[in-house]
Design an enzyme around this catalytic site. Structure first.
Site, PDB file in Angstrom:
ATOM      1  N   GLU A  12       0.810  -1.217   0.000  1.00  0.00           N
ATOM      2  CA  GLU A  12       0.000   0.000   0.000  1.00  0.00           C
ATOM      3  C   GLU A  12       0.845   1.269   0.000  1.00  0.00           C
ATOM      4  O   GLU A  12       0.521   2.242  -0.700  1.00  0.00           O
ATOM      5  CB  GLU A  12      -0.938   0.006   1.220  1.00  0.00           C
ATOM      6  CG  GLU A  12      -2.135  -0.909   1.105  1.00  0.00           C
ATOM      7  CD  GLU A  12      -1.814  -2.377   1.331  1.00  0.00           C
ATOM      8  OE1 GLU A  12      -2.700  -3.223   1.108  1.00  0.00           O
ATOM      9  OE2 GLU A  12      -0.665  -2.666   1.736  1.00  0.00           O
ATOM     10  N   HIS A  16     -10.640  -5.688   9.688  1.00  0.00           N
ATOM     11  CA  HIS A  16     -11.436  -5.378   8.506  1.00  0.00           C
ATOM     12  C   HIS A  16     -12.733  -4.654   8.866  1.00  0.00           C
ATOM     13  O   HIS A  16     -13.615  -4.500   8.016  1.00  0.00           O
ATOM     14  CB  HIS A  16     -11.785  -6.663   7.737  1.00  0.00           C
ATOM     15  CG  HIS A  16     -10.602  -7.380   7.175  1.00  0.00           C
ATOM     16  ND1 HIS A  16      -9.743  -8.108   7.959  1.00  0.00           N
ATOM     17  CD2 HIS A  16     -10.131  -7.474   5.906  1.00  0.00           C
ATOM     18  CE1 HIS A  16      -8.801  -8.631   7.197  1.00  0.00           C
ATOM     19  NE2 HIS A  16      -9.009  -8.258   5.954  1.00  0.00           N
TER      20      HIS A  16
END
Length: 329
Positions: free
Chosen positions: A55, A124
């Protein structure tokens, strides 16, 4: 909703060859929630660029591409993963326009799923608005319906500002209609329901939780006004002020945690700017103060929903001095 987001990306890529998508599995796989499904066949592998699981790397690449004239859409497979790119978002995306003396623009959209999901576990199931709201130079937008998700994303792609675009993981399958060729202002809140008794401010999936609670409040004789904030930074103070001056009471509902959340900033702004317009202190319904757990028999999203519903009705009870909680029992 995912189809509406896909339409927005497709239409803007077709209209402007500088628009591209960068992220993990955005090409051949079509994105983790199918927002770029099959677009690689139309635009090729370079404009739908699949990246390694890095990322920090592909965020920096996207910011650099934006500085040179492209309009990248960076997809985080999950918003929680973008914490790995926090340095790039904070020190580069938000600051380069200012630290370069205006020589560079960073027209980038950082989007992806977030929020408390079904059996996804703590990593998440995060609301990261509170993390990003303090970054100077970055704009925050949260979509909530099929119509505004498409219109807002199209506007975000055309903006010259770096924008973090929040989508809720449980709203991708929401159904609805879109308006062809419509670009919704990024800084404007959306009036969901007109009322005169109390202003309820919410955003993202809490819009649906609030409207469920409104049914209970209506049965108790209350007439709440519901506003979907849409813009989490900056707040649409014009719409908020207009509503609070009418109702003179305010409840904030968010999925984010209380400490340092969007509600904390919003409550501070309201108390600072509209204190004399209020007949009662600002009330607040918020998410859990601990990480979301992975539950099977009792999914965390149900616990979150009913916690917010009960909190909302309790806050209304405090504001009005009327019993409303029994309707949820």
């Amino acid at each position: 909703m995912w189809e509406a987001l896909r339409e927005a990306v497709d239409e803007e890529m077709e209209a402007d060859p500088n628009v591209c998508v960068i992220g993990e599995d955005v090409g051949h796989y079509g994105g983790s929630y199918k927002v770029t499904y099959d677009l690689h066949k139309k635009y090729g592998d370079l404009r739908l660029l699949d990246t390694p699981i890095c990322e920090n790397g592909f965020m920096g690449m996207g910011i650099g591409a934006a500085m040179t004239g492209l309009r990248p859409i960076i997809e985080g497979m999950n918003m929680g993963f973008l914490l790995l790119a926090y340095n790039q978002i904070s020190n580069n995306a938000g600051m380069l326009h200012y630290t370069s003396g205006g020589q560079y623009k960073v027209p980038i959209v950082i989007r992806g799923p977030g929020g408390v999901g079904r059996q996804l576990g703590a990593e998440h199931s995060q609301r990261l608005e509170s993390y990003f709201q303090s970054i100077p130079g970055v704009q925050l937008v949260a979509c909530s319906t099929v119509a505004n998700s498409k219109a807002l994303l199209k506007s975000a792609i055309r903006s010259d500002n770096p924008i973090i675009f929040f989508e809720h993981v449980l709203l991708y399958n929401v159904k609805g209609e879109t308006q062809e060729g419509y670009y919704q202002p990024l800084e404007k809140a959306e009036l969901v329901r007109e009322g005169g008794d109390v202003t309820i401010l919410c955003y993202s999936r809490m819009r649906y939780v609030v409207m469920q609670a409104v049914q209970t409040l209506e049965k108790q004789g209350f007439d709440p006004e519901v506003i979907d904030l849409i813009s989490l930074k900056p707040f649409d103070l014009e719409a908020i002020t207009k509503s609070i001056k009418k109702t003179r009471k305010c409840i904030i509902v968010e999925e984010c945690m209380k400490t340092g959340g969007i509600g904390a900033s919003l409550s501070a702004v309201i108390n600072e700017s509209l204190f004399n317009e209020l007949d009662h202190e600002v009330k607040w319904a918020y998410g859990y103060l601990f990480p979301a757990l992975q539950c099977g028999a009792a999914p965390i999203k149900i616990l979150m929903e009913w916690t917010c519903l009960c909190q909302l009705c309790f806050r209304a009870q405090q504001a009005f001095g009327a019993p409303v909680l029994h309707a949820l029992q």
